[in-house]
Scaffold this motif. Structure first.
Motif, mmCIF file in Angstrom:
data_model
loop_
_atom_site.group_PDB
_atom_site.id
_atom_site.type_symbol
_atom_site.label_atom_id
_atom_site.label_comp_id
_atom_site.label_asym_id
_atom_site.label_seq_id
_atom_site.Cartn_x
_atom_site.Cartn_y
_atom_site.Cartn_z
ATOM 1 N N PRO A 6 57.978 7.075 69.661
ATOM 2 C CA PRO A 6 59.169 6.976 68.820
ATOM 3 C C PRO A 6 58.794 7.108 67.344
ATOM 4 O O PRO A 6 57.685 6.785 66.929
ATOM 5 C CB PRO A 6 59.721 5.594 69.135
ATOM 6 C CG PRO A 6 58.569 4.822 69.662
ATOM 7 C CD PRO A 6 57.648 5.823 70.306
ATOM 8 N N SER A 7 59.750 7.576 66.572
ATOM 9 C CA SER A 7 59.508 7.730 65.136
ATOM 10 C C SER A 7 59.480 6.363 64.457
ATOM 11 O O SER A 7 59.986 5.373 64.997
ATOM 12 C CB SER A 7 60.621 8.577 64.522
ATOM 13 O OG SER A 7 61.839 7.857 64.542
ATOM 14 N N ALA A 8 58.909 6.346 63.261
ATOM 15 C CA ALA A 8 58.871 5.106 62.481
ATOM 16 C C ALA A 8 60.292 4.624 62.213
ATOM 17 O O ALA A 8 60.579 3.425 62.291
ATOM 18 C CB ALA A 8 58.113 5.325 61.179
ATOM 19 N N GLU A 9 61.199 5.557 61.935
ATOM 20 C CA GLU A 9 62.594 5.174 61.667
ATOM 21 C C GLU A 9 63.248 4.620 62.925
ATOM 22 O O GLU A 9 64.024 3.669 62.862
ATOM 23 C CB GLU A 9 63.376 6.371 61.114
ATOM 24 C CG GLU A 9 64.665 5.972 60.447
ATOM 25 C CD GLU A 9 64.504 4.897 59.377
ATOM 26 O OE1 GLU A 9 65.320 3.947 59.372
ATOM 27 O OE2 GLU A 9 63.565 4.978 58.554
ATOM 28 N N LYS A 73 56.896 -0.075 52.787
ATOM 29 C CA LYS A 73 56.521 1.330 52.666
ATOM 30 C C LYS A 73 55.144 1.614 53.284
ATOM 31 O O LYS A 73 54.903 2.671 53.831
ATOM 32 C CB LYS A 73 56.509 1.736 51.196
ATOM 33 C CG LYS A 73 57.870 1.649 50.531
ATOM 34 C CD LYS A 73 57.747 1.923 49.034
ATOM 35 C CE LYS A 73 58.974 1.538 48.285
ATOM 36 N NZ LYS A 73 59.111 0.118 48.015
ATOM 37 N N ASP A 74 54.253 0.625 53.123
ATOM 38 C CA ASP A 74 52.900 0.793 53.636
ATOM 39 C C ASP A 74 52.281 -0.591 53.848
ATOM 40 O O ASP A 74 52.926 -1.610 53.622
ATOM 41 C CB ASP A 74 52.046 1.632 52.670
ATOM 42 C CG ASP A 74 52.037 1.091 51.243
ATOM 43 O OD1 ASP A 74 52.220 -0.126 51.041
ATOM 44 O OD2 ASP A 74 51.835 1.887 50.304
ATOM 45 N N MET A 75 51.041 -0.611 54.284
ATOM 46 C CA MET A 75 50.366 -1.875 54.588
ATOM 47 C C MET A 75 50.216 -2.743 53.345
ATOM 48 O O MET A 75 50.386 -3.962 53.416
ATOM 49 C CB MET A 75 49.002 -1.599 55.226
ATOM 50 C CG MET A 75 48.396 -2.816 55.811
ATOM 51 S SD MET A 75 49.500 -3.494 57.058
ATOM 52 C CE MET A 75 48.354 -4.337 58.059
ATOM 53 N N GLN A 76 49.915 -2.133 52.208
ATOM 54 C CA GLN A 76 49.757 -2.904 50.976
ATOM 55 C C GLN A 76 51.078 -3.587 50.609
ATOM 56 O O GLN A 76 51.087 -4.757 50.214
ATOM 57 C CB GLN A 76 49.291 -1.996 49.839
ATOM 58 C CG GLN A 76 48.983 -2.752 48.560
ATOM 59 C CD GLN A 76 48.410 -1.842 47.486
ATOM 60 O OE1 GLN A 76 48.213 -0.649 47.685
ATOM 61 N NE2 GLN A 76 48.136 -2.428 46.330
ATOM 62 N N LYS A 80 51.784 -7.672 50.426
ATOM 63 C CA LYS A 80 52.363 -8.312 49.238
ATOM 64 C C LYS A 80 53.604 -9.119 49.621
ATOM 65 O O LYS A 80 53.781 -10.255 49.181
ATOM 66 C CB LYS A 80 52.712 -7.287 48.172
ATOM 67 C CG LYS A 80 53.306 -7.955 46.928
ATOM 68 C CD LYS A 80 53.646 -6.988 45.846
ATOM 69 C CE LYS A 80 54.237 -7.619 44.607
ATOM 70 N NZ LYS A 80 54.698 -8.965 44.639
ATOM 71 N N ILE A 81 54.453 -8.539 50.458
ATOM 72 C CA ILE A 81 55.657 -9.238 50.919
ATOM 73 C C ILE A 81 55.269 -10.526 51.637
ATOM 74 O O ILE A 81 55.833 -11.592 51.393
ATOM 75 C CB ILE A 81 56.491 -8.320 51.841
ATOM 76 C CG1 ILE A 81 57.112 -7.178 51.031
ATOM 77 C CG2 ILE A 81 57.568 -9.115 52.576
ATOM 78 C CD1 ILE A 81 57.686 -6.048 51.875
ATOM 79 N N GLN A 82 54.275 -10.433 52.502
ATOM 80 C CA GLN A 82 53.830 -11.606 53.256
ATOM 81 C C GLN A 82 53.208 -12.646 52.332
ATOM 82 O O GLN A 82 53.449 -13.847 52.486
ATOM 83 C CB GLN A 82 52.844 -11.192 54.340
ATOM 84 C CG GLN A 82 52.483 -12.317 55.272
ATOM 85 C CD GLN A 82 51.616 -11.869 56.419
ATOM 86 O OE1 GLN A 82 51.187 -10.730 56.482
ATOM 87 N NE2 GLN A 82 51.363 -12.765 57.343
ATOM 88 N N SER A 83 52.424 -12.223 51.373
ATOM 89 C CA SER A 83 51.802 -13.142 50.426
ATOM 90 C C SER A 83 52.862 -13.871 49.596
ATOM 91 O O SER A 83 52.782 -15.090 49.416
ATOM 92 C CB SER A 83 50.846 -12.374 49.510
ATOM 93 O OG SER A 83 50.318 -13.219 48.529
ATOM 94 N N ASP A 84 53.857 -13.126 49.111
ATOM 95 C CA ASP A 84 54.943 -13.738 48.338
ATOM 96 C C ASP A 84 55.712 -14.748 49.191
ATOM 97 O O ASP A 84 56.054 -15.837 48.734
ATOM 98 C CB ASP A 84 55.908 -12.671 47.809
ATOM 99 C CG ASP A 84 55.285 -11.780 46.749
ATOM 100 O OD1 ASP A 84 54.200 -12.122 46.217
ATOM 101 O OD2 ASP A 84 55.882 -10.718 46.456
#
Length: 116
Positions: A6-9, A73-76, A80-84
């Motif tokens: 399946p696609s990412a979307e 958008k990507d792993m980075q 960041k989202i998880q860290s925040d």
């Protein structure tokens, strides 16, 4: 036949739908829990309601994290989202712990206050 790759979307759509169903089930659970606590004759019902409110906010924050991670958008960006999220949850945990401690102290003081 189901799409093997399946696609990412497509995956994002599936995860968003699943998260929506989980949110609905969670809301129904907390609604029933609040009804039960409201009907409770126990003297600690108010403290239990406060604790329930904290649980609700924490679960909602986790669902919000899921929404944000799905849109990363990507792993980075995801890290960041998880860290925040983690930093904010630690701050909230400190505030909630302080508040619950104050409530427990008030309840304990009330339990040992002589009745007139």
């Amino acid at each position: 036949m189901a799409d093997i790759n399946p696609s990412a979307e497509g995956i994002r759509t599936m995860l968003t739908e699943t998260l929506g169903r989980l949110r609905k089930a969670n809301a129904e659970y907390f609604e029933q829990l609040e009804k039960g606590l409201s009907a409770s004759p126990l003297p600690i019902a108010n403290q239990a309601k406060e604790f329930c409110s904290y649980m609700q906010r924490n679960v909602a924050a986790t669902f919000d994290l899921g929404d944000k991670i799905i849109q990363a958008k990507d792993m980075q960006d995801a890290l960041k989202i998880q860290s925040d999220f983690f930093q904010e949850q630690m701050r909230l945990l400190t505030d909630q712990t302080r508040s619950m401690g104050e409530s427990a102290m008030k309840a304990a003081a009330g339990a040992f206050t002589p009745k007139a």
